[in-house]
Design an enzyme around this catalytic site. Structure first.
Site, PDB file in Angstrom:
ATOM      1  N   TRP A 217       0.834  -1.213   0.000  1.00  0.00           N
ATOM      2  CA  TRP A 217       0.000   0.000   0.000  1.00  0.00           C
ATOM      3  C   TRP A 217       0.859   1.250   0.000  1.00  0.00           C
ATOM      4  CZ3 TRP A 217      -4.365  -1.232  -1.804  1.00  0.00           C
ATOM      5  CH2 TRP A 217      -4.994  -2.424  -1.438  1.00  0.00           C
TER       6      TRP A 217
ATOM      7  N   ASP B 199      -1.586   6.705   6.374  1.00  0.00           N
ATOM      8  CA  ASP B 199      -2.622   5.764   5.955  1.00  0.00           C
ATOM      9  C   ASP B 199      -2.868   4.847   7.152  1.00  0.00           C
ATOM     10  OD1 ASP B 199      -4.159   3.699   4.948  1.00  0.00           O
ATOM     11  OD2 ASP B 199      -2.803   3.204   3.283  1.00  0.00           O
TER      12      ASP B 199
ATOM     13  N   LYS C  99     -11.862  -2.033   7.135  1.00  0.00           N
ATOM     14  CA  LYS C  99     -11.027  -2.908   7.942  1.00  0.00           C
ATOM     15  C   LYS C  99     -11.470  -2.902   9.401  1.00  0.00           C
ATOM     16  CE  LYS C  99      -8.573  -3.338   4.189  1.00  0.00           C
ATOM     17  NZ  LYS C  99      -7.529  -2.435   3.734  1.00  0.00           N
TER      18      LYS C  99
HETATM   19  C1  LIG Z   1      -6.989  -2.036   2.340  1.00  0.00           C
HETATM   20  C2  LIG Z   1      -5.956  -0.979   2.391  1.00  0.00           C
HETATM   21  C3  LIG Z   1      -5.886   0.043   1.425  1.00  0.00           C
HETATM   22  C4  LIG Z   1      -6.810   0.087   0.230  1.00  0.00           C
HETATM   23  O1  LIG Z   1      -8.045   0.543   0.608  1.00  0.00           O
HETATM   24  P1  LIG Z   1      -9.196   0.809  -0.477  1.00  0.00           P
HETATM   25  O2  LIG Z   1     -10.245   1.436   0.378  1.00  0.00           O
HETATM   26  O3  LIG Z   1      -9.585  -0.518  -1.045  1.00  0.00           O
HETATM   27  O4  LIG Z   1      -8.667   1.731  -1.507  1.00  0.00           O
HETATM   28  C5  LIG Z   1      -4.918   1.013   1.579  1.00  0.00           C
HETATM   29  N1  LIG Z   1      -4.063   1.004   2.605  1.00  0.00           N
HETATM   30  C6  LIG Z   1      -4.092   0.035   3.549  1.00  0.00           C
HETATM   31  C7  LIG Z   1      -3.122   0.072   4.683  1.00  0.00           C
HETATM   32  C8  LIG Z   1      -5.043  -0.979   3.465  1.00  0.00           C
HETATM   33  O5  LIG Z   1      -5.083  -1.940   4.399  1.00  0.00           O
END
Ligand SMILES: *Cc1c(COP(=O)(O)O)cnc(C)c1O
Length: 355
Positions: free
Chosen positions: A99, A166, A190
């Protein structure tokens, strides 16, 4: 048979989130209409989004000067929205996995994006600690929990430039010092809600500093000015997020859930370390409390499909590891009860006895 959902995302949510959302889909607030069919500008929904914002502030102890947004597009759109709004000349990125890489790739479209450090050479099994963030960077981007590789930054780091994080897969898993961050974002699927809503916590005074024109939908200031209603927000996922936040508050907030999370993770890692069949690829001090990756010891490698089958038959859902690590990954987000972790541990022990 009782099933436990260890999926990495979309993932397990509190039962009450599902129940309350199902109720509101049939009849929202007793108004005789579904939450799916009412205006996002109705008074009833305004109350929902206001309470969700208030609970973000309360649970994460967010100081004055920050705005909370509920947007579409997922964390992946934030990979581009962040540089669009913040990158004038140069940005710094810590490369801790898939990511983080995707975020870095988007930043390169807007200016110079420096990778300050990477653990790629070790298949992202640790989080680099020795690096220098260029003092002239517009911001420094980190991924606090690496969902795929099972590593996590357990503290709020200091950064000489505005810090952007993030936190898709560890938001609300522990207390945060939000004042150390300029911007925090994540997809909700998540630890918070079903897919469809993305949260952004942004310090207002970092905005408005880039010279490029920003399309309205990608401009944080427009979304702030419109209270996340510049266009139609993801109404149902926001409603569901509110239910999860109420559940978390009831439980005692992020301090209480952190204790539970540490306990759950410790139990599972202890078993991985004890069990002669398994090992954990992530460096010990960086082990994620959310996504626990484990593989079979080299001499037992060929048993992986057999253990997967064994575990699935006992109700362990979603434990197959991501293809970039292999083996297994048990995602034990906030909503995973300790019984689920114990059921997985029992599975690992019973399998070991057979071998
Ligand atoms: C799942 C995830 C993403 C992607 O998220 P989307 O909402 O599908 O774009 C980005 N960063 C991390 C750390 C993730 O776990």
């Amino acid at each position: 048979m009782k099933k436990y959902n260890f999926s990495a995302g979309p993932s397990i949510l509190p039962r009450v989130t599902m129940e309350k959302t199902a109720e509101a889909i049939m009849d929202f607030n007793g108004i005789g209409l579904s939450i799916m069919e009412i205006s996002h500008r109705s008074k009833d929904f305004q109350v929902v989004i206001d309470e969700a914002v208030a609970l973000f502030k309360e649970l994460l102890d967010i100081p004055e000067g920050y705005s909370i947004l509920f947007l579409g597009g997922g964390a992946s759109l934030q990979f581009c929205m962040v540089p669009y709004n913040l990158l004038e000349k140069k940005a710094a990125y810590l490369n801790t996995g898939t990511w983080a890489n995707k975020a870095l790739k988007e930043a390169k479209l807007f200016g110079e994006a420096v990778e300050v450090a990477s653990s790629k050479e070790a298949n992202y099994s640790y989080i680099p600690k020795d690096y220098v963030v260029p003092a002239d960077a517009d911001y420094f981007h980190i991924t606090t929990n690496n969902t795929i590789f099972g590593t996590e930054l357990h503290t709020d780091i200091d950064s000489p430039v505005p810090l952007v994080a993030d936190m898709s897969s560890d938001i609300f898993s522990r207390p945060l010092d939000v004042s150390k961050y300029a911007l925090i974002y994540g997809g909700a699927q998540k630890n918070l809600a079903p897919a469809g809503v993305t949260f952004v916590i942004v310090k207002e005074d970092v905005l408005g500093k880039v010279s490029r024109p920003i399309p309205s939908m990608l401009d944080y200031r427009i979304h702030i000015k419109n209270g996340s209603m510049f266009n139609t927000p993801p109404v149902v996922p926001i409603f569901a997020a509110l239910q999860t936040l109420r559940w978390l508050k009831e439980l005692g907030g992020v301090k209480a859930i952190e204790k539970i999370n540490i306990d759950k993770a410790a139990r599972l890692y202890d078993e991985i370390d004890r069990n002669r069949l398994f090992k954990g690829p992530a460096a010990e001090e960086d082990r994620s409390f959310m996504n626990v990756c484990f593989v079979m010891e080299d001499e037992y490698k060929e048993l992986e499909p057999e253990f997967l089958d064994f575990a699935v038959k006992r109700g362990m859902s979603g434990i197959k590891g991501h293809r970039s690590v292999g083996g297994f990954r048990a995602s034990i987000y906030n909503a995973m009860p300790v019984e689920g972790v114990q059921a997985l541990i029992d599975c690992m022990q019973d399998f070991e006895k057979q071998k």
